[in-house]
Design a protein around this motif. Structure first.
Motif, PDB file in Angstrom:
ATOM      1  N   VAL A   1       0.832  -1.211   0.000  1.00 12.68           N
ATOM      2  CA  VAL A   1       0.000   0.000   0.000  1.00 12.68           C
ATOM      3  C   VAL A   1       0.869   1.265   0.000  1.00 12.68           C
ATOM      4  CG1 VAL A   1      -1.995  -1.087   1.104  1.00 12.68           C
ATOM      5  CG2 VAL A   1      -0.366   0.199   2.495  1.00 12.68           C
ATOM      6  N   PHE A   2       2.072   1.163   0.509  1.00 13.80           N
ATOM      7  CA  PHE A   2       2.964   2.323   0.445  1.00 13.80           C
ATOM      8  C   PHE A   2       3.735   2.369  -0.878  1.00 13.80           C
ATOM      9  CE2 PHE A   2       2.570   2.267   5.179  1.00 13.80           C
ATOM     10  CZ  PHE A   2       2.064   3.546   5.304  1.00 13.80           C
ATOM     11  N   GLN A   3       3.438   1.455  -1.768  1.00 10.92           N
ATOM     12  CA  GLN A   3       4.048   1.425  -3.100  1.00 10.92           C
ATOM     13  C   GLN A   3       5.572   1.451  -3.045  1.00 10.92           C
ATOM     14  OE1 GLN A   3       2.177   3.949  -6.007  1.00 10.92           O
ATOM     15  NE2 GLN A   3       0.108   3.493  -5.295  1.00 10.92           N
ATOM     16  N   VAL A   4       6.122   0.691  -2.119  1.00  6.88           N
ATOM     17  CA  VAL A   4       7.575   0.552  -2.061  1.00  6.88           C
ATOM     18  C   VAL A   4       7.945  -0.561  -3.042  1.00  6.88           C
ATOM     19  CG1 VAL A   4       9.570   0.083  -0.592  1.00  6.88           C
ATOM     20  CG2 VAL A   4       7.577   1.276   0.345  1.00  6.88           C
TER      21      VAL A   4
END
Lengths: 448, 448
Positions: free
Chosen positions: A230-233
């Protein structure tokens, strides 16, 4: 079929049950709140908890139609009390901020909420996440759930203890030296410090721009993966399978002059970890940190001295008498650090980063100690962060893998380290290594 | 003796009058508010202004006994609307944050208030201080006080215009590429970007951890000095006199492929500036930026792309449709920047910093263009920040010195650059150079 108590579930397991309709978010929240209620007098992990607010939000989540539910639907998260939440106070364990309630969500909290997470409450911290004095010193006494006479570590004391004690499946920590990874090891849980600046630190108390990193706690690698996504890491490379068999690890022994000696628990864990990986078909090369990196920790503390001078000036100007001595000494530049030394340290660390990446990239991951040893007795001192510092300074992702135990039966974890922005790769490695260490490392999480 | 209207005073001049009892803070505030009231329909520099609140605070300051008064007693300051103020909304010129009022002061605001400053209001900005679209595009149309058909620059549009128009003596800006220095040049005022991280950026909207810097506007170097001192931005060296006579400057011509061509106004200002310094006994060596620094701006934009991806994710997740296209493209990584390129750019910039310091330290200061030319016509485009970017990336302090004028009579300034943490030195140089440029450069601030 009888289900375990919902509070025992990992976040991913709870989500499966929301999906199959066998559990509502409200029921889940009630189970977590009951667990907290049962255990809070022992662990004291919460700086703020409003059960009514939690249940209200849980019911709101239950009312969402399936297609409205986010990827973190119903995922229960504890938030370290140095991260802004618009509906709960943020008090930094500082008398200057008692009942402080800015109406703003930190960037991390905003992202989590928008994806459907359920925030449970605020977890205890050392003062401004910047001292090594346990939350015991001011405010509630946070204890290690596996032995209440011991520290859960710091500064993310409450987050580590709450996840270790099944009070919440996931919690947010922060790390400037070793504030996420150390409590991960002490509480027998997974802890991840992602690559520096891969997730916004906005709305999270500032100590050092160049070191501060948001961190995660969980009891499974799948839960960490939920958060990273969800943090697009994202890594550069395509996602691939990872197998321990045929892979190559480095087992890192630190040079001794600049670091503390590892204790018997950590020495045994390193040895056992290497044996287990070899037994599963991996190659494990024992290496020392090359000489050019010997000054990492010294440089880190030097940069931090300059950063603390800046970060705590406002509170110092407003009410110096309400600050911890360490913070006052920072602002006063007690150790007389020069700008020249500060810049040299800053630049030397920067020059080391690509070199560390190149070193780490020779292996599936580097295995390094997370802590000196198992959690020490007492609550005022949260333990030595020295082994974690270098990775924070190098900006590399780190995962603490639990599974080992110390001479007093307390958990000990090992750090897996990858190069910058190989966070997703590191999670794939952590998942496979974690299975082995958790099953065969010798320490078992209490079965509830 | 007749005094000038109080609003014409610099902050230091106003303080002298508070001290000798010939002016109260309330009278001063009334004068500034009257000036704003007169001019606001032309400049539109304010995103939020509550005259009653300002007067209330002014009266509180007047009631302080002499020994209770801080070093910034009664100093009136405009605050860019990307910096938190607990008693005024912070709206970022974003529809997502209309009437947003978190009850928290940014670290900078906390320090200013605790030292006795009087906050006047919030000044306009481009969206999140991250786009180059003028505040005209959404919200009020901010104009250049010297020609309302032109931009005051951005992103610190309102702060630059308000100080240039005598509506407030000092204002806070921020700079990620050229958001403080460019409006300084366009509005004919002093602008300072101190050394990166020498002042806490906590509570200031985050775009890039490694570039974002708090900046100051003023109409005198003495006023900039007031601010540097309360923020305890100290050099290593002892404070010494600085004389233009006998000193040595570098006049920096940028290589052309990576930077825009300077326009006639800036070319003339560089020439005139060098002549003036020589006429006052300084040596001026014309230099080009060595080849090893040619990629600075390209690397900066590459790092910024990665940083924007992180910084705007939360707002993107909450309401993508309410974000400027540039910010959406950041989060979507529209240009497909790889992590490898991002890290290379980050590391290369880090490696350049000590080298730039060594280059700059050969001179009293480097003289460089602040802008391509005088403020362009129109309000939607805030002008090209390319000349400012390298110094932001290098973390060096920069002061824009006003005094020159373009072909249309608008002000043009030049940048003085020193090495990191030589901020106080740079102010001493700026004071002497500023006297010369302001008197003899050819552009004169309107006398009111």
């Amino acid at each position: 079929m009888t289900y375990p108590e919902p509070f025992c579930l990992t976040a991913s397991q709870a989500q499966a049950r929301f999906k199959d309709g066998s559990l509502t978010v409200e029921e889940y929240a009630k189970s977590l709140l009951a667990r907290i209620s049962l255990r809070d007098s022992v662990t004291n992990a919460w700086a703020y908890l409003d059960p009514d607010l939690v249940l209200k939000r849980a019911r709101e989540l239950d009312q969402l139609r399936l297609e409205e539910r986010g990827p973190l639907h119903g995922v229960a998260i504890g938030v370290k009390d140095v991260i802004y939440t618009e509906d709960m106070p943020t008090q930094f364990n500082s008398p200057l901020y008692e009942n402080n309630l800015p109406k703003v969500d930190a960037a991390s909290v905003m992202t989590l909420r928008a994806n459907g997470a359920l925030l449970i409450g605020k977890t205890t911290t050392t003062e401004f996440a910047a001292t090594t004095v346990g939350p015991s010193y001011k405010g509630p006494r946070t204890s290690n759930p596996h032995d209440p006479t011991r520290t859960p570590g710091g500064s993310s004391a409450g987050s580590g203890a709450a996840v270790g004690d099944f009070q919440v499946p996931i919690a947010l920590g922060t790390q400037t030296i070793g504030s996420t990874i150390r409590p991960g090891s002490f509480n027998g849980i997974y802890a991840m410090k992602p690559t520096w600046n891969s997730i916004s630190r906005e709305g999270q108390k500032l100590y050092s721009l160049i070191f501060d990193t948001l961190g995660f706690y969980a009891r499974s690698v799948n839960d960490l993966k939920l958060l990273l996504d969800v943090f697009q890491v994202q890594d550069d490379g395509p996602e691939g399978e990872f197998n321990v068999e045929g892979s190559k690890f480095a087992l890192l022994r630190f040079p001794t002059p600049e670091w503390p000696e590892a204790g018997p628990g950590t020495i045994a864990a390193m040895k056992k970890g290497a044996e287990l990986l070899k037994a599963h078909g991996a190659e494990v090369e024992e290496i020392s940190l090359p000489d050019e990196f010997r000054q990492i920790y010294k440089y880190q503390l030097q940069v931090l001295a300059g950063d603390g001078r800046v970060a705590f000036l406002p509170d110092y100007v407003v009410a110096k008498d309400k600050l911890d001595t360490l913070l006052i000494e920072h602002v006063d530049n007690e150790d007389k650090h020069t700008r020249k030394d500060q810049l040299r340290a800053f630049d030397e660390l920067a020059a080391m980063r690509p070199k560390i990446d190149a070193l780490v990239d020779k292996y599936a991951a580097i295995i390094a100690p997370s802590v000196v040893d198992e959690a020490p007795v007492g609550h005022e001192n949260t333990g030595n962060p020295a082994f974690c510092g270098p990775w924070t300074a190098m900006h590399t992702p780190v995962v603490n893998i639990p599974g080992f135990k110390g001479e007093n039966g307390l958990p000990i974890g090992l750090s897996l380290v990858a190069s910058r922005y190989r966070d997703q790769h590191l999670l794939r490695v952590s998942k496979e290594v974690g299975k082995i260490f958790e099953e065969q490392g010798g320490w078992q999480r209490q079965q509830l």
